[in-house]
Design a protein around this motif. Structure first.
Motif, PDB file in Angstrom:
ATOM      1  N   TRP A 123       0.711  -1.416   0.140  1.00 38.82           N
ATOM      2  CA  TRP A 123      -0.028   0.093  -0.017  1.00 38.82           C
ATOM      3  C   TRP A 123       0.974   1.330  -0.065  1.00 38.82           C
ATOM      4  CZ3 TRP A 123      -4.522   0.964  -1.916  1.00 38.82           C
ATOM      5  CH2 TRP A 123      -5.480   0.225  -2.026  1.00 38.82           C
ATOM      6  N   TYR A 124       2.125   1.127   0.778  1.00 40.15           N
ATOM      7  CA  TYR A 124       2.775   2.614   0.918  1.00 40.15           C
ATOM      8  C   TYR A 124       3.661   2.803  -0.197  1.00 40.15           C
ATOM      9  CZ  TYR A 124       1.174   1.914   5.502  1.00 40.15           C
ATOM     10  OH  TYR A 124       0.439   1.774   6.791  1.00 40.15           O
ATOM     11  N   TYR A 125       3.339   3.865  -0.915  1.00 36.30           N
ATOM     12  CA  TYR A 125       3.960   4.221  -2.178  1.00 36.30           C
ATOM     13  C   TYR A 125       4.956   5.568  -1.607  1.00 36.30           C
ATOM     14  CZ  TYR A 125       0.021   2.482  -4.664  1.00 36.30           C
ATOM     15  OH  TYR A 125      -0.928   1.501  -5.278  1.00 36.30           O
ATOM     16  N   ILE A 126       6.111   5.768  -2.481  1.00 39.27           N
ATOM     17  CA  ILE A 126       6.924   6.862  -2.665  1.00 39.27           C
ATOM     18  C   ILE A 126       7.013   7.316  -3.997  1.00 39.27           C
ATOM     19  CG2 ILE A 126       9.099   5.497  -2.640  1.00 39.27           C
ATOM     20  CD1 ILE A 126      10.196   7.787  -1.073  1.00 39.27           C
ATOM     21  N   THR A 127       6.689   8.631  -4.027  1.00 34.36           N
ATOM     22  CA  THR A 127       6.495   9.153  -5.517  1.00 34.36           C
ATOM     23  C   THR A 127       7.377  10.350  -5.649  1.00 34.36           C
ATOM     24  OG1 THR A 127       4.174   8.315  -5.449  1.00 34.36           O
ATOM     25  CG2 THR A 127       5.057   9.892  -7.355  1.00 34.36           C
ATOM     26  N   MET A 128       8.129  10.539  -6.489  1.00 34.84           N
ATOM     27  CA  MET A 128       9.238  11.786  -6.611  1.00 34.84           C
ATOM     28  C   MET A 128       9.209  12.214  -8.130  1.00 34.84           C
ATOM     29  SD  MET A 128      12.126  10.890  -3.870  1.00 34.84           S
ATOM     30  CE  MET A 128      12.342  12.516  -3.282  1.00 34.84           C
ATOM     31  N   ALA A 129       9.347  13.387  -8.117  1.00 35.77           N
ATOM     32  CA  ALA A 129       9.378  14.175  -9.512  1.00 35.77           C
ATOM     33  C   ALA A 129      10.365  15.208  -9.679  1.00 35.77           C
ATOM     34  CB  ALA A 129       8.069  14.783  -9.971  1.00 35.77           C
ATOM     35  N   GLY A 130      11.127  15.265 -10.692  1.00 34.85           N
ATOM     36  CA  GLY A 130      11.867  16.263 -11.109  1.00 34.85           C
ATOM     37  C   GLY A 130      11.569  17.403 -11.769  1.00 34.85           C
ATOM     38  N   VAL A 131      11.116  18.549 -11.237  1.00 36.03           N
ATOM     39  CA  VAL A 131      10.372  19.673 -11.976  1.00 36.03           C
ATOM     40  C   VAL A 131      11.449  20.805 -11.820  1.00 36.03           C
ATOM     41  CG1 VAL A 131       8.283  20.752 -11.844  1.00 36.03           C
ATOM     42  CG2 VAL A 131       8.466  18.556 -10.949  1.00 36.03           C
ATOM     43  N   THR A 132      11.202  21.823 -12.825  1.00 40.41           N
ATOM     44  CA  THR A 132      12.029  22.944 -12.891  1.00 40.41           C
ATOM     45  C   THR A 132      11.445  24.007 -11.747  1.00 40.41           C
ATOM     46  OG1 THR A 132      10.951  23.876 -14.442  1.00 40.41           O
ATOM     47  CG2 THR A 132      12.972  22.722 -15.191  1.00 40.41           C
ATOM     48  N   GLU A 133      11.894  24.889 -11.188  1.00 42.52           N
ATOM     49  CA  GLU A 133      11.397  25.805  -9.864  1.00 42.52           C
ATOM     50  C   GLU A 133      10.197  26.610 -10.569  1.00 42.52           C
ATOM     51  OE1 GLU A 133      11.852  26.279  -6.921  1.00 42.52           O
ATOM     52  OE2 GLU A 133      13.519  25.161  -6.602  1.00 42.52           O
ATOM     53  N   GLU A 134      10.506  27.130 -11.958  1.00 43.99           N
ATOM     54  CA  GLU A 134       9.342  27.765 -12.656  1.00 43.99           C
ATOM     55  C   GLU A 134       8.085  26.992 -13.005  1.00 43.99           C
ATOM     56  OE1 GLU A 134      11.010  29.904 -16.061  1.00 43.99           O
ATOM     57  OE2 GLU A 134      11.286  28.049 -17.150  1.00 43.99           O
ATOM     58  N   PHE A 135       8.235  25.902 -13.126  1.00 50.05           N
ATOM     59  CA  PHE A 135       7.209  24.725 -13.479  1.00 50.05           C
ATOM     60  C   PHE A 135       6.501  24.194 -12.107  1.00 50.05           C
ATOM     61  CE2 PHE A 135       5.229  21.169 -15.848  1.00 50.05           C
ATOM     62  CZ  PHE A 135       4.522  21.988 -16.887  1.00 50.05           C
ATOM     63  N   LEU A 136       6.945  24.232 -11.153  1.00 50.14           N
ATOM     64  CA  LEU A 136       6.363  23.895  -9.933  1.00 50.14           C
ATOM     65  C   LEU A 136       4.751  24.125  -9.683  1.00 50.14           C
ATOM     66  CD1 LEU A 136       8.882  23.959  -7.240  1.00 50.14           C
ATOM     67  CD2 LEU A 136       7.980  21.997  -8.124  1.00 50.14           C
ATOM     68  N   PRO A 137       4.312  25.522 -10.052  1.00 52.42           N
ATOM     69  CA  PRO A 137       3.141  25.657  -9.867  1.00 52.42           C
ATOM     70  C   PRO A 137       2.046  24.985 -10.950  1.00 52.42           C
ATOM     71  CG  PRO A 137       4.278  27.721  -9.961  1.00 52.42           C
ATOM     72  CD  PRO A 137       5.163  26.945 -10.125  1.00 52.42           C
ATOM     73  N   VAL A 138       2.386  24.755 -12.235  1.00 44.69           N
ATOM     74  CA  VAL A 138       1.923  24.067 -13.086  1.00 44.69           C
ATOM     75  C   VAL A 138       1.677  22.521 -12.704  1.00 44.69           C
ATOM     76  CG1 VAL A 138       1.758  23.392 -15.613  1.00 44.69           C
ATOM     77  CG2 VAL A 138       2.583  25.636 -14.875  1.00 44.69           C
TER      78      VAL A 138
END
Length: 438
Positions: A123-138
């Protein structure tokens, strides 16, 4: 959802380090001119049905729209799929790249997302993403929409956590474990139960949105969080949706972890639900900072955002009701009822708590301490017991002598008295001393 055992916590930390290292080496290193951030995200971004139902014309911000996602090779996560009762793919793990595109100007952005299990129960997931700072709000808007669609598709048997990790809130307290004045305990439960059983119908007959708001007020340690926990457990048992709004800060530089966006997101998830919904919002006063107070007031009025037609009950807590101005406390409709959760007032309640926390170590001679515990919050009584039980363990004793229990009480009382003296000298008021007031 449940709190992780220590070994699961270690597994989670180790897995996140491995995934972060992979993102930095295999993805971010190939895009050296970008200002990257490695972020925790929600496994709902990989819910197959939610992504299928996502509106490809929806503006995620800055003119960006979600295009599609594709799997990529990654040797640090395992690719798996979950299926529902109809054999349809729901949650999935693995490594993927999400593509977003804007037309004016013509820009395409790719976001790598890694998701895997880190505990044996699946059940327990870990989810991570690589996002540019300016794209974080999107990407944050995209994540919120995936969450909304997921929760609408399948009301969860786990608490939906907004603004924090899934492990932030585990409903593991039974209603029978709550020790409060009997009438207060019954009033709170009756209010909650009656709203869920007939409330939406009554509100509709009055041409009102079925949105009820309760406030639990009291000094720290009186059991407000335990009350929320027990009510959440009851609501899940009744097959209702439970949402917990976390005030955790996303980044160190954030001024507030308690923001309107989190409440707005919770209401959006609730509005999409096919079942009645309980929202738990701790420390309401923390959300009423000047930057966003007007928005919060509109939410409490029910004039901001859609409401679940099956009924939404918001239970908020506060340690400092005096910090909540009259526009909230005394304006009809913004808070439907305020329940004051007091310190222990009766010896019967203090005894019940003492027996509950000492469990098999309880002895009749412990009754001698009960009168001294009246006037203290439940958290104080619990800590007296916990410390005394640790001394029993350290001494390898078979039972808990009254002398050790009394010593634990005196030690904790001296600490609180010393702290309150210090706060008074600084012009503040202590909040956990015996016979303290709101």
């Amino acid at each position: 959802m449940a709190f992780c055992e220590p070994d699961a916590n270690q597994a989670q930390a180790l897995r996140s380090d491995i995934m972060t290292a992979w993102l930095e080496k295999e993805w971010q290193a190939n895009h050296p001119d970008e200002d990257w951030a490695t972020v925790w995200t929600s496994e709902e971004v990989l819910h197959h049905q939610a992504i299928d139902r996502l509106d490809r014309d929806m503006d995620m911000g800055g003119g960006f729209k979600f295009v599609d996602y594709r799997p990529i090779e990654c040797d640090v996560v395992t690719k798996t799929r979950h299926y529902n009762e109809d054999g349809e793919v729901t949650y999935q793990t693995g490594a993927y790249v999400f593509t977003f595109r804007s037309t004016e100007p013509a820009i395409e952005v790719e976001v790598p997302v890694l998701c895997t299990h880190y505990a044996d129960n699946g059940w327990y997931y870990i989810t991570m993403a690589g996002v540019t700072e300016e794209f974080l709000p999107v990407f944050a808007t995209f994540t919120a929409e995936c969450q909304r669609l997921t929760y609408a598709l399948e009301p969860s048997s786990r608490v939906v956590v907004i603004g924090g990790h899934r492990q932030s809130f585990e409903p593991n307290v039974a209603w029978d474990e709550i020790v409060l004045p009997q009438q207060l305990k019954q009033d709170i439960f009756d209010d909650v139960q009656s709203f869920f059983s007939r409330g939406a119908e009554v509100y509709a007959s009055l041409n009102l949105k079925p949105f009820r708001k309760l406030l639990l007020a009291g000094v720290p340690g009186t059991g407000k969080t335990m009350l929320c926990n027990a009510l959440a457990k009851w609501a899940l048992d009744e097959k209702y949706l439970v949402i917990y709004v976390s005030s955790a800060r996303k980044k160190r530089e954030d001024r507030f972890g308690s923001t309107f966006d989190k409440i707005d997101h919770a209401l959006s998830v609730a509005a999409s639900s096919s079942v009645p919904t309980l929202i738990i919002l701790e420390e309401l006063d923390a959300y009423l900072h000047e930057d966003e107070k007007a928005l919060i007031l509109n939410v409490l009025d029910g004039s901001e955002g859609a409401i679940n037609e099956h009924g939404t009950l918001l239970i908020a807590t506060t340690n400092y009701p005096e910090a909540i101005d009259d526009r909230v406390m005394k304006r009809p409709g913004r808070l439907d009822r305020v329940f004051v959760v007091p310190e222990t007032r009766r010896e019967e309640d203090a005894e019940k708590m003492l027996r509950q926390y000492l469990d098999k170590m309880w002895q009749d001679e412990h009754m001698a301490l009960v009168p001294s515990l009246v006037g203290y919050p439940g958290a104080f009584i619990r800590e007296v017991c916990v410390y005394a039980l640790t001394q029993v363990a350290y001494g390898d004793l078979d039972e808990l002598p009254l002398a050790i229990l009394e010593k634990s009480y005196r030690g904790l009382k001296e600490q609180i008295d010393a702290r309150d003296d210090l706060l008074k000298k600084r012009g503040k008021v202590g909040f956990a001393s015996k016979n303290g007031s709101l």
